[in-house]
Design an enzyme around this catalytic site. Structure first.
Site, PDB file in Angstrom:
ATOM      1  NE  ARG A 188      61.671  14.775  93.426  1.00 31.10           N
ATOM      2  CZ  ARG A 188      60.961  13.887  92.739  1.00 31.10           C
ATOM      3  NH1 ARG A 188      61.175  13.742  91.466  1.00 31.10           N
ATOM      4  NH2 ARG A 188      60.040  13.165  93.328  1.00 31.10           N
ATOM      5  CE1 TYR A 222      65.296  15.045  87.920  1.00 33.98           C
ATOM      6  CE2 TYR A 222      65.400  17.190  88.973  1.00 33.98           C
ATOM      7  CZ  TYR A 222      64.706  16.044  88.669  1.00 33.98           C
ATOM      8  OH  TYR A 222      63.411  15.891  89.103  1.00 33.98           O
ATOM      9  CE1 TYR A 252      58.235  12.584  81.842  1.00 34.82           C
ATOM     10  CE2 TYR A 252      56.033  13.153  81.126  1.00 34.82           C
ATOM     11  CZ  TYR A 252      57.007  13.161  82.095  1.00 34.82           C
ATOM     12  OH  TYR A 252      56.754  13.725  83.312  1.00 34.82           O
TER      13      TYR A 252
HETATM   14  C1  LIG Z   1      59.249  16.814  85.132  1.00 33.09           C
HETATM   15  S1  LIG Z   1      57.753  17.438  84.523  1.00 33.09           S
HETATM   16  C2  LIG Z   1      57.859  16.931  82.862  1.00 33.09           C
HETATM   17  C3  LIG Z   1      56.934  17.668  81.930  1.00 33.09           C
HETATM   18  C4  LIG Z   1      57.079  17.183  80.502  1.00 33.09           C
HETATM   19  N1  LIG Z   1      58.396  17.500  79.986  1.00 33.09           N
HETATM   20  C5  LIG Z   1      56.034  17.787  79.574  1.00 33.09           C
HETATM   21  O1  LIG Z   1      56.427  18.335  78.535  1.00 33.09           O
HETATM   22  O2  LIG Z   1      54.841  17.706  79.857  1.00 33.09           O
HETATM   23  C6  LIG Z   1      56.583  16.389  85.295  1.00 33.09           C
HETATM   24  C7  LIG Z   1      55.248  17.077  85.494  1.00 33.09           C
HETATM   25  O3  LIG Z   1      54.592  17.184  84.238  1.00 33.09           O
HETATM   26  C8  LIG Z   1      53.196  17.034  84.415  1.00 33.09           C
HETATM   27  N2  LIG Z   1      52.775  15.813  83.706  1.00 33.09           N
HETATM   28  C9  LIG Z   1      53.539  14.809  83.259  1.00 33.09           C
HETATM   29  N3  LIG Z   1      52.794  13.850  82.673  1.00 33.09           N
HETATM   30  C10 LIG Z   1      51.514  14.271  82.763  1.00 33.09           C
HETATM   31  C11 LIG Z   1      50.259  13.718  82.387  1.00 33.09           C
HETATM   32  N4  LIG Z   1      50.166  12.529  81.800  1.00 33.09           N
HETATM   33  N5  LIG Z   1      49.151  14.445  82.651  1.00 33.09           N
HETATM   34  C12 LIG Z   1      49.211  15.642  83.259  1.00 33.09           C
HETATM   35  N6  LIG Z   1      50.354  16.200  83.658  1.00 33.09           N
HETATM   36  C13 LIG Z   1      51.500  15.525  83.421  1.00 33.09           C
HETATM   37  C14 LIG Z   1      52.952  16.892  85.927  1.00 33.09           C
HETATM   38  O4  LIG Z   1      52.700  18.189  86.454  1.00 33.09           O
HETATM   39  C15 LIG Z   1      54.275  16.334  86.393  1.00 33.09           C
HETATM   40  O5  LIG Z   1      54.496  16.594  87.751  1.00 33.09           O
END
Ligand SMILES: C[S@@+](CC[C@H](N)C(=O)[O-])C[C@H]1O[C@@H](n2cnc3c(N)ncnc32)[C@H](O)[C@@H]1O
Length: 257
Positions: free
Chosen positions: A66, A70, A92
Protein backbone atom coordinates in the site's frame (compact mmCIF):
# COMPACT_ATOMS: atom_id res chain seq x y z
CA UNK A 1 6.12 31.61 -5.26
CA UNK A 2 6.11 29.02 -8.10
CA UNK A 3 3.20 29.24 -10.56
CA UNK A 4 1.28 26.01 -9.88
CA UNK A 5 -0.98 25.52 -6.87
CA UNK A 6 -2.56 22.60 -5.08
CA UNK A 7 -5.98 22.41 -3.40
CA UNK A 8 -6.88 19.14 -1.70
CA UNK A 9 -10.62 18.66 -1.21
CA UNK A 10 -12.97 16.04 0.22
CA UNK A 11 -16.15 14.94 -1.54
CA UNK A 12 -17.86 13.45 1.54
CA UNK A 13 -18.97 9.87 1.97
CA UNK A 14 -22.42 10.01 0.39
CA UNK A 15 -21.87 10.32 -3.33
CA UNK A 16 -22.39 13.86 -4.71
CA UNK A 17 -24.69 15.06 -1.89
CA UNK A 18 -22.09 15.66 0.83
CA UNK A 19 -19.62 17.86 -1.01
CA UNK A 20 -19.17 21.36 0.41
CA UNK A 21 -19.75 24.47 -1.67
CA UNK A 22 -16.09 25.50 -1.46
CA UNK A 23 -14.85 22.04 -2.50
CA UNK A 24 -17.19 21.99 -5.49
CA UNK A 25 -16.00 25.47 -6.53
CA UNK A 26 -12.34 24.40 -6.27
CA UNK A 27 -13.07 21.41 -8.53
CA UNK A 28 -14.93 23.52 -11.09
CA UNK A 29 -12.22 26.20 -11.22
CA UNK A 30 -9.21 23.86 -11.40
CA UNK A 31 -7.03 23.56 -14.50
CA UNK A 32 -6.47 19.89 -13.63
CA UNK A 33 -8.40 17.58 -11.29
CA UNK A 34 -6.91 14.36 -9.97
CA UNK A 35 -9.00 11.91 -8.00
CA UNK A 36 -8.86 8.50 -6.42
CA UNK A 37 -12.65 8.25 -6.30
CA UNK A 38 -13.02 4.49 -5.99
CA UNK A 39 -16.67 4.83 -6.94
CA UNK A 40 -17.29 5.04 -10.73
CA UNK A 41 -20.38 7.23 -10.22
CA UNK A 42 -18.35 9.75 -8.26
CA UNK A 43 -15.60 9.71 -10.90
CA UNK A 44 -18.20 10.34 -13.62
CA UNK A 45 -19.78 13.21 -11.68
CA UNK A 46 -16.35 14.82 -11.14
CA UNK A 47 -15.66 14.55 -14.87
CA UNK A 48 -18.94 16.32 -15.59
CA UNK A 49 -17.96 19.11 -13.16
CA UNK A 50 -14.51 19.37 -14.68
CA UNK A 51 -13.56 17.48 -17.89
CA UNK A 52 -9.84 17.54 -16.98
CA UNK A 53 -10.54 14.98 -14.22
CA UNK A 54 -8.08 12.09 -14.20
CA UNK A 55 -8.62 9.04 -12.01
CA UNK A 56 -5.54 7.62 -10.32
CA UNK A 57 -7.36 4.40 -9.55
CA UNK A 58 -5.14 2.47 -12.00
CA UNK A 59 -2.24 2.99 -9.55
CA UNK A 60 -3.93 0.53 -7.17
CA UNK A 61 -2.43 -2.83 -8.19
CA UNK A 62 -3.44 -6.07 -6.49
CA UNK A 63 -0.69 -7.52 -4.30
CA UNK A 64 1.25 -4.25 -4.20
CA UNK A 65 2.50 -2.73 -0.94
CA UNK A 66 0.00 0.00 0.00
CA UNK A 67 2.80 2.44 0.84
CA UNK A 68 4.21 2.14 -2.70
CA UNK A 69 0.74 2.91 -4.09
CA UNK A 70 0.45 6.00 -1.87
CA UNK A 71 3.94 7.14 -2.95
CA UNK A 72 3.00 6.79 -6.63
CA UNK A 73 -0.20 8.82 -6.07
CA UNK A 74 1.77 11.57 -4.30
CA UNK A 75 4.29 11.68 -7.16
CA UNK A 76 1.53 12.01 -9.79
CA UNK A 77 -0.10 14.90 -7.88
CA UNK A 78 3.23 16.74 -7.55
CA UNK A 79 4.03 16.16 -11.22
CA UNK A 80 0.75 17.90 -12.14
CA UNK A 81 1.46 20.83 -9.78
CA UNK A 82 4.93 21.30 -11.28
CA UNK A 83 3.37 21.60 -14.73
CA UNK A 84 1.65 24.82 -13.51
CA UNK A 85 -1.98 25.87 -13.15
CA UNK A 86 -4.46 25.17 -10.38
CA UNK A 87 -4.45 21.49 -9.47
CA UNK A 88 -7.28 20.06 -7.38
CA UNK A 89 -6.82 16.66 -5.71
CA UNK A 90 -10.27 15.28 -4.80
CA UNK A 91 -10.68 12.43 -2.33
CA UNK A 92 -13.71 10.82 -0.74
CA UNK A 93 -14.61 11.69 2.84
CA UNK A 94 -12.42 14.28 4.57
CA UNK A 95 -9.18 14.58 2.57
CA UNK A 96 -7.06 14.85 5.70
CA UNK A 97 -8.45 11.85 7.59
CA UNK A 98 -6.24 8.79 7.13
CA UNK A 99 -4.95 9.85 3.73
CA UNK A 100 -1.16 9.74 3.52
CA UNK A 101 -0.95 11.07 -0.07
CA UNK A 102 -2.89 14.26 0.62
CA UNK A 103 -0.74 15.37 3.57
CA UNK A 104 2.48 14.32 1.85
CA UNK A 105 1.58 16.08 -1.42
CA UNK A 106 0.75 19.29 0.49
CA UNK A 107 3.98 19.12 2.50
CA UNK A 108 6.16 18.57 -0.54
CA UNK A 109 4.32 21.13 -2.71
CA UNK A 110 4.92 23.80 -0.04
CA UNK A 111 8.59 22.77 0.24
CA UNK A 112 8.91 23.29 -3.52
CA UNK A 113 7.42 26.79 -3.17
CA UNK A 114 3.87 26.13 -4.40
CA UNK A 115 0.72 27.51 -2.80
CA UNK A 116 -1.05 24.53 -1.22
CA UNK A 117 -4.13 24.17 1.00
CA UNK A 118 -6.63 21.60 2.21
CA UNK A 119 -10.39 22.11 2.45
CA UNK A 120 -12.27 19.95 4.98
CA UNK A 121 -14.91 17.41 4.02
CA UNK A 122 -17.44 15.13 5.69
CA UNK A 123 -15.65 12.05 7.01
CA UNK A 124 -16.96 8.59 7.87
CA UNK A 125 -16.68 9.60 11.54
CA UNK A 126 -18.94 12.61 10.97
CA UNK A 127 -21.53 10.28 9.43
CA UNK A 128 -21.10 7.85 12.32
CA UNK A 129 -21.92 10.50 14.92
CA UNK A 130 -25.13 11.28 13.03
CA UNK A 131 -26.21 7.68 12.28
CA UNK A 132 -25.32 6.11 15.64
CA UNK A 133 -26.64 9.15 17.47
CA UNK A 134 -23.57 9.51 19.64
CA UNK A 135 -22.59 12.79 21.28
CA UNK A 136 -19.07 12.99 22.62
CA UNK A 137 -20.34 15.29 25.35
CA UNK A 138 -21.22 12.03 27.10
CA UNK A 139 -17.76 10.77 28.01
CA UNK A 140 -15.74 11.68 24.93
CA UNK A 141 -14.54 9.56 22.08
CA UNK A 142 -11.20 8.05 21.11
CA UNK A 143 -10.42 7.49 17.47
CA UNK A 144 -7.53 5.39 16.13
CA UNK A 145 -6.40 3.63 12.99
CA UNK A 146 -6.67 -0.02 14.07
CA UNK A 147 -3.10 -1.12 13.22
CA UNK A 148 -1.68 1.94 14.97
CA UNK A 149 -3.92 1.23 17.98
CA UNK A 150 -2.55 -2.32 18.33
CA UNK A 151 1.09 -1.88 17.31
CA UNK A 152 1.74 1.11 19.57
CA UNK A 153 -0.58 -0.14 22.34
CA UNK A 154 -2.25 3.28 22.42
CA UNK A 155 -3.34 4.22 25.91
CA UNK A 156 -7.13 4.53 25.96
CA UNK A 157 -9.99 4.55 28.43
CA UNK A 158 -12.71 1.87 27.89
CA UNK A 159 -15.14 4.10 29.79
CA UNK A 160 -15.10 6.44 26.77
CA UNK A 161 -16.30 5.40 23.31
CA UNK A 162 -13.70 3.96 20.94
CA UNK A 163 -13.66 4.22 17.14
CA UNK A 164 -11.31 1.95 15.16
CA UNK A 165 -10.76 2.82 11.50
CA UNK A 166 -9.59 0.25 8.95
CA UNK A 167 -10.10 -2.54 11.50
CA UNK A 168 -10.79 -5.02 8.70
CA UNK A 169 -7.25 -4.40 7.43
CA UNK A 170 -5.39 -5.22 10.65
CA UNK A 171 -2.05 -6.85 9.78
CA UNK A 172 -2.55 -6.32 6.03
CA UNK A 173 0.21 -4.29 4.30
CA UNK A 174 -0.70 -5.28 0.74
CA UNK A 175 -3.57 -4.09 -1.43
CA UNK A 176 -5.77 -7.18 -1.79
CA UNK A 177 -9.26 -8.16 -2.88
CA UNK A 178 -9.88 -9.73 0.55
CA UNK A 179 -12.55 -7.86 2.49
CA UNK A 180 -10.77 -8.54 5.76
CA UNK A 181 -7.87 -10.35 7.35
CA UNK A 182 -9.22 -13.23 9.53
CA UNK A 183 -5.98 -13.46 11.51
CA UNK A 184 -5.86 -9.71 12.12
CA UNK A 185 -9.46 -9.70 13.35
CA UNK A 186 -8.75 -12.49 15.83
CA UNK A 187 -5.76 -10.56 17.17
CA UNK A 188 -7.89 -7.42 17.51
CA UNK A 189 -10.73 -9.23 19.33
CA UNK A 190 -8.27 -10.95 21.70
CA UNK A 191 -6.69 -7.60 22.49
CA UNK A 192 -10.00 -5.81 23.08
CA UNK A 193 -11.12 -8.70 25.34
CA UNK A 194 -8.51 -7.50 27.86
CA UNK A 195 -10.64 -4.39 28.36
CA UNK A 196 -14.22 -5.43 27.51
CA UNK A 197 -16.34 -8.49 28.33
CA UNK A 198 -17.01 -11.03 25.54
CA UNK A 199 -20.68 -9.97 25.36
CA UNK A 200 -19.94 -6.24 25.10
CA UNK A 201 -22.02 -5.01 22.18
CA UNK A 202 -19.95 -3.37 19.41
CA UNK A 203 -21.16 -1.82 16.19
CA UNK A 204 -19.84 -2.58 12.71
CA UNK A 205 -20.70 0.65 10.95
CA UNK A 206 -20.96 1.51 7.29
CA UNK A 207 -22.17 4.97 6.23
CA UNK A 208 -24.46 5.12 3.22
CA UNK A 209 -22.49 5.86 0.07
CA UNK A 210 -25.48 6.81 -2.12
CA UNK A 211 -28.20 9.41 -1.49
CA UNK A 212 -31.15 7.01 -1.14
CA UNK A 213 -29.24 4.24 0.62
CA UNK A 214 -29.39 3.55 4.37
CA UNK A 215 -26.35 3.24 6.65
CA UNK A 216 -25.54 -0.24 8.03
CA UNK A 217 -25.26 -0.63 11.79
CA UNK A 218 -24.67 -4.23 12.88
CA UNK A 219 -24.42 -4.66 16.64
CA UNK A 220 -22.69 -7.90 17.68
CA UNK A 221 -21.14 -9.17 20.92
CA UNK A 222 -17.40 -8.45 20.79
CA UNK A 223 -16.53 -12.17 20.70
CA UNK A 224 -18.69 -12.60 17.57
CA UNK A 225 -17.08 -9.75 15.63
CA UNK A 226 -15.28 -12.09 13.16
CA UNK A 227 -18.70 -13.48 12.15
CA UNK A 228 -20.20 -10.06 11.34
CA UNK A 229 -20.72 -8.88 7.77
CA UNK A 230 -17.58 -6.85 7.08
CA UNK A 231 -16.37 -4.78 4.17
CA UNK A 232 -13.32 -2.72 3.27
CA UNK A 233 -15.21 0.40 4.42
CA UNK A 234 -16.41 -0.93 7.80
CA UNK A 235 -15.56 1.12 10.87
CA UNK A 236 -15.79 -0.30 14.39
CA UNK A 237 -17.62 1.64 17.10
CA UNK A 238 -17.09 0.34 20.64
CA UNK A 239 -19.52 1.95 23.11
CA UNK A 240 -18.19 2.82 26.58
CA UNK A 241 -17.83 0.05 29.14
CA UNK A 242 -17.99 0.99 32.83
CA UNK A 243 -18.76 4.32 34.43
CA UNK A 244 -16.16 6.99 35.16
CA UNK A 245 -16.24 8.51 38.62
CA UNK A 246 -15.90 12.24 39.15
CA UNK A 247 -12.74 13.31 40.98
CA UNK A 248 -13.91 15.10 44.17
CA UNK A 249 -10.65 17.09 44.36
CA UNK A 250 -11.09 18.41 40.80
CA UNK A 251 -14.72 19.27 41.52
CA UNK A 252 -13.56 21.21 44.58
CA UNK A 253 -10.80 23.06 42.64
CA UNK A 254 -13.31 23.97 39.94
CA UNK A 255 -15.80 25.16 42.52
CA UNK A 256 -18.37 22.63 41.28
CA UNK A 257 -18.82 20.41 44.34
C1 LIG B 1 -8.29 5.31 4.06
S1 LIG B 1 -9.55 5.62 5.21
C2 LIG B 1 -10.31 7.00 4.47
C3 LIG B 1 -11.18 7.80 5.41
C4 LIG B 1 -11.81 8.98 4.71
N1 LIG B 1 -10.80 9.93 4.30
C5 LIG B 1 -12.83 9.70 5.59
O1 LIG B 1 -12.71 10.93 5.73
O2 LIG B 1 -13.74 9.07 6.11
C6 LIG B 1 -10.61 4.25 4.96
C7 LIG B 1 -11.39 3.90 6.21
O3 LIG B 1 -12.40 4.87 6.42
C8 LIG B 1 -13.55 4.26 6.97
N2 LIG B 1 -14.65 4.40 5.99
C9 LIG B 1 -14.57 4.72 4.70
N3 LIG B 1 -15.79 4.73 4.12
C10 LIG B 1 -16.66 4.41 5.10
C11 LIG B 1 -18.07 4.21 5.14
N4 LIG B 1 -18.83 4.34 4.06
N5 LIG B 1 -18.61 3.87 6.33
C12 LIG B 1 -17.86 3.71 7.44
N6 LIG B 1 -16.54 3.85 7.45
C13 LIG B 1 -15.93 4.19 6.29
C14 LIG B 1 -13.20 2.77 7.18
O4 LIG B 1 -12.71 2.63 8.51
C15 LIG B 1 -12.12 2.57 6.15
O5 LIG B 1 -11.30 1.49 6.47
Amino acid sequence: MATGSLTVVGTGIRCVSQITFEARTAIEQADKVLTIALDPLMARWLTQLNPTTESLHALYRLGMDRQLIYDAITERVLEAVRQGGRVCFALYGHPGVLVYSSHEALRRARLEGFEARMLPGISAEDCLFADIGFDLAGGGCQSFEANDFLIYRRVFDPRSALILWQFTLVGEALYTREMHSARGLRVLVDYLRRYYPADHSVCVYEAAQYPLAEPTLEYVPLSQLPKARLSAVSTLFVPPHGVAEADPEMLRVLGLS
